[in-house]
Motif scaffolding. Structure first.
Motif, PDB file in Angstrom:
ATOM      1  N   ALA A 126       0.833  -1.205   0.000  1.00 23.53           N
ATOM      2  CA  ALA A 126       0.000   0.000   0.000  1.00 23.53           C
ATOM      3  C   ALA A 126       0.861   1.246   0.000  1.00 23.53           C
ATOM      4  O   ALA A 126       0.560   2.228  -0.703  1.00 23.53           O
ATOM      5  N   LYS A 127       1.941   1.232   0.773  1.00 20.27           N
ATOM      6  CA  LYS A 127       2.794   2.422   0.823  1.00 20.27           C
ATOM      7  C   LYS A 127       3.595   2.586  -0.461  1.00 20.27           C
ATOM      8  O   LYS A 127       3.898   3.718  -0.858  1.00 20.27           O
ATOM      9  N   ARG A 128       3.910   1.501  -1.140  1.00 24.91           N
ATOM     10  CA  ARG A 128       4.554   1.631  -2.462  1.00 24.91           C
ATOM     11  C   ARG A 128       3.576   2.194  -3.487  1.00 24.91           C
ATOM     12  O   ARG A 128       3.952   2.990  -4.350  1.00 24.91           O
ATOM     13  N   ALA A 129       2.320   1.793  -3.403  1.00 26.51           N
ATOM     14  CA  ALA A 129       1.312   2.266  -4.351  1.00 26.51           C
ATOM     15  C   ALA A 129       0.916   3.716  -4.090  1.00 26.51           C
ATOM     16  O   ALA A 129       0.473   4.423  -5.010  1.00 26.51           O
ATOM     17  N   LEU A 130       1.064   4.152  -2.836  1.00 29.73           N
ATOM     18  CA  LEU A 130       0.711   5.520  -2.453  1.00 29.73           C
ATOM     19  C   LEU A 130       1.930   6.188  -1.827  1.00 29.73           C
ATOM     20  O   LEU A 130       1.945   6.503  -0.626  1.00 29.73           O
ATOM     21  N   PRO A 131       2.954   6.458  -2.624  1.00 32.05           N
ATOM     22  CA  PRO A 131       4.181   7.021  -2.047  1.00 32.05           C
ATOM     23  C   PRO A 131       4.002   8.490  -1.670  1.00 32.05           C
ATOM     24  O   PRO A 131       3.127   9.183  -2.200  1.00 32.05           O
ATOM     25  N   ALA A 132       4.847   8.944  -0.754  1.00 27.76           N
ATOM     26  CA  ALA A 132       4.874  10.369  -0.430  1.00 27.76           C
ATOM     27  C   ALA A 132       5.340  11.155  -1.640  1.00 27.76           C
ATOM     28  O   ALA A 132       6.282  10.756  -2.330  1.00 27.76           O
ATOM     29  N   ASP A 133       4.671  12.265  -1.931  1.00 27.93           N
ATOM     30  CA  ASP A 133       5.041  13.078  -3.087  1.00 27.93           C
ATOM     31  C   ASP A 133       6.446  13.641  -2.925  1.00 27.93           C
ATOM     32  O   ASP A 133       6.904  13.910  -1.807  1.00 27.93           O
ATOM     33  N   ASP A 134       7.125  13.853  -4.031  1.00 29.67           N
ATOM     34  CA  ASP A 134       8.435  14.503  -4.028  1.00 29.67           C
ATOM     35  C   ASP A 134       8.218  16.014  -3.927  1.00 29.67           C
ATOM     36  O   ASP A 134       7.726  16.647  -4.850  1.00 29.67           O
ATOM     37  N   LEU A 135       8.589  16.571  -2.790  1.00 32.00           N
ATOM     38  CA  LEU A 135       8.375  17.998  -2.530  1.00 32.00           C
ATOM     39  C   LEU A 135       9.678  18.787  -2.532  1.00 32.00           C
ATOM     40  O   LEU A 135       9.738  19.892  -1.994  1.00 32.00           O
ATOM     41  N   THR A 136      10.714  18.234  -3.148  1.00 34.70           N
ATOM     42  CA  THR A 136      12.048  18.831  -3.062  1.00 34.70           C
ATOM     43  C   THR A 136      12.053  20.306  -3.447  1.00 34.70           C
ATOM     44  O   THR A 136      12.567  21.157  -2.701  1.00 34.70           O
ATOM     45  N   GLU A 137      11.505  20.627  -4.597  1.00 32.32           N
ATOM     46  CA  GLU A 137      11.541  22.021  -5.058  1.00 32.32           C
ATOM     47  C   GLU A 137      10.740  22.927  -4.131  1.00 32.32           C
ATOM     48  O   GLU A 137      11.168  24.046  -3.803  1.00 32.32           O
ATOM     49  N   GLY A 138       9.571  22.471  -3.708  1.00 34.38           N
ATOM     50  CA  GLY A 138       8.759  23.283  -2.818  1.00 34.38           C
ATOM     51  C   GLY A 138       9.418  23.503  -1.461  1.00 34.38           C
ATOM     52  O   GLY A 138       9.328  24.597  -0.892  1.00 34.38           O
ATOM     53  N   LEU A 139      10.094  22.491  -0.943  1.00 35.82           N
ATOM     54  CA  LEU A 139      10.779  22.641   0.335  1.00 35.82           C
ATOM     55  C   LEU A 139      11.944  23.617   0.229  1.00 35.82           C
ATOM     56  O   LEU A 139      12.218  24.377   1.172  1.00 35.82           O
ATOM     57  N   LEU A 140      12.623  23.623  -0.898  1.00 32.05           N
ATOM     58  CA  LEU A 140      13.698  24.600  -1.099  1.00 32.05           C
ATOM     59  C   LEU A 140      13.127  26.015  -1.145  1.00 32.05           C
ATOM     60  O   LEU A 140      13.697  26.948  -0.567  1.00 32.05           O
ATOM     61  N   ARG A 141      11.991  26.196  -1.824  1.00 26.83           N
ATOM     62  CA  ARG A 141      11.348  27.517  -1.855  1.00 26.83           C
ATOM     63  C   ARG A 141      10.926  27.929  -0.456  1.00 26.83           C
ATOM     64  O   ARG A 141      11.085  29.081  -0.063  1.00 26.83           O
ATOM     65  N   GLU A 142      10.365  26.982   0.287  1.00 24.94           N
ATOM     66  CA  GLU A 142       9.949  27.285   1.656  1.00 24.94           C
ATOM     67  C   GLU A 142      11.132  27.699   2.509  1.00 24.94           C
ATOM     68  O   GLU A 142      11.051  28.674   3.265  1.00 24.94           O
ATOM     69  N   ASN A 143      12.233  26.981   2.413  1.00 26.57           N
ATOM     70  CA  ASN A 143      13.405  27.322   3.220  1.00 26.57           C
ATOM     71  C   ASN A 143      13.920  28.713   2.882  1.00 26.57           C
ATOM     72  O   ASN A 143      14.300  29.473   3.782  1.00 26.57           O
TER      73      ASN A 143
END
Length: 286
Positions: free
Chosen positions: A227-244
């Motif tokens: 289930a966790k492979r089928a519903l992985p956490a989204d890749d938020l790399t770019e958004g987290l860099l903008r947030e930082n």
């Protein structure tokens, strides 16, 4: 940390801010940093340590987070955390690339192989609210729980993943509302917005979370992983860099330091002050 197995096991003595135990496939982490459960550098380090250890423990299928303080799940990041630069530098040195020390906890939680569940009986603000949003599931007590991104009243923006987690959970319009108003949401509203899974009567919260954890941990081998492979956490790399970048720009301003200092003088990070922190911080801004 000592290995956690399917036999009842308690390792709370290994941590200063956490109580950790495990039984029948469920690890339970009680957050315990008096007087109001602020997120200190020590707590961040200990959360990273225990989550990393649990990630390699195949006997654990579910992790349930709760608080030793019925009023405060996680108050927010310690406003005095900048005074412990040695600890922050150590955390930064060991953080994954492309995330700051605050985001590192949420990202570890989001990518945990186990199902992560928050039992929210009290209030979670700032980094505490980000922690709730990073978990796979959250259930809250109708009468006592509250969620809020308090950062704007401190002159900053969320810096621990909150901008990205909220946008993913509630949509851009509501994320902007929550971040810029800094309102404390009750459990029913938080559930309606999608910040948490469900709001429940306080008398039913423990039993409901226990049942969810027990039922998931009892699933046939491979189901949770699939289930966790089928519903992985989204890749938020770019958004987290903008947030930082946005957080770093605001935390460097004198107004942020002044607001936090005024807030501390007015009683922030004490039980009395934290019960209505929004009013306290709005008063500090005047």
């Amino acid at each position: 940390m000592p290995s956690l197995t399917n036999d009842a096991h308690d390792t709370h003595d290994a941590y200063a801010t956490l109580r950790v135990s495990s039984a029948q496939g469920v690890a339970r982490i009680v957050l315990d940093n008096p007087p109001v459960n602020v997120i200190s550098a020590v707590m961040m380090r200990e959360l990273r340590t225990v989550l990393t250890a649990l990630a390699d423990d195949p006997s654990v299928r579910v992790i349930v987070f709760s608080s030793a303080d019925p009023e405060f799940f996680l108050a927010h990041v310690d406003m005095r955390i900048g005074e412990d630069m040695a600890a922050l530098e150590s955390l930064a040195a060991s953080a994954p690339a492309d995330v700051n020390v605050f985001q590192a906890v949420g990202e570890l939680l989001r990518h945990q192989p186990q199902v992560t569940v928050v039992k929210l009986a009290g209030k979670a603000r700032g980094g505490g609210a980000e922690f709730v949003a990073a978990a796979d599931m959250a259930f809250a007590a109708v009468e006592t729980a509250g969620l809020g991104q308090i950062e704007s009243l401190m002159g900053i923006v969320p810096g621990g993943g909150g901008t990205q987690y909220l946008r993913h959970r509630v949509g851009r319009n509501r994320a902007l509302e929550l971040i810029l108003t800094a309102d404390l949401l009750d459990a029913r509203t938080a559930a309606a917005y999608g910040w948490i899974n469900r709001a429940l009567p306080a008398a039913e919260l423990d039993d409901h979370v226990d049942r969810v954890a027990r039922d998931i941990s009892a699933l046939p081998e491979g189901v949770v992983e699939a289930a966790k492979r089928a519903l992985p956490a989204d890749d938020l790399t770019e958004g987290l860099l903008r947030e930082n970048d946005a957080w770093a720009a605001t935390i460097a301003r004198p107004a942020a330091r002044r607001l936090m200092s005024e807030g501390l003088r007015a009683g922030a990070q004490t039980p009395a002050g934290e019960r209505d922190l929004e009013t306290l911080m709005r008063g500090a801004a005047r």
